[in-house]
Design an enzyme around this catalytic site. Structure first.
Site, short mmCIF file in Angstrom:
data_model
loop_
_atom_site.label_atom_id
_atom_site.label_comp_id
_atom_site.label_asym_id
_atom_site.label_seq_id
_atom_site.Cartn_x
_atom_site.Cartn_y
_atom_site.Cartn_z
CG ASP A 5 -1.94 1.10 1.22
OD1 ASP A 5 -1.97 1.89 0.25
OD2 ASP A 5 -2.71 1.19 2.18
CB CYS A 32 -4.92 6.52 -2.53
SG CYS A 32 -3.27 7.21 -2.35
#
Length: 74
Positions: A5, A32
């Protein structure tokens, strides 16, 4: 299995190389930023194939979406 991540800037080249060297059977990549995720997935494409993609709207009051991609070694 490796779960990654990274920050919005995506994975550093050293991280990509470490993942390729480790050669896990599966990778779960949470991001993201779809642009840097696509760039990083292209770097992994020779050894890994995308098996699942799931966007997750964790912040419904904004336009930001987390994207989860599952990859398996070819």
């Amino acid at each position: 299995m490796i779960i990654t991540d990274p920050p919005r800037a995506g994975m550093h080249a050293d991280v990509v190389n470490a993942i390729l060297f480790a050669a896990p059977r599966r990778i779960v990549y949470v991001s993201c930023n779809p642009a840097t995720q696509a760039r990083d997935l292209a770097l992994l494409d020779a050894d890994y194939r995308v098996t699942k993609v799931q966007p997750v709207d964790m912040f419904p009051q904004t336009h930001h979406v987390e994207n989860v991609v599952c990859l398996e070694r070819r």
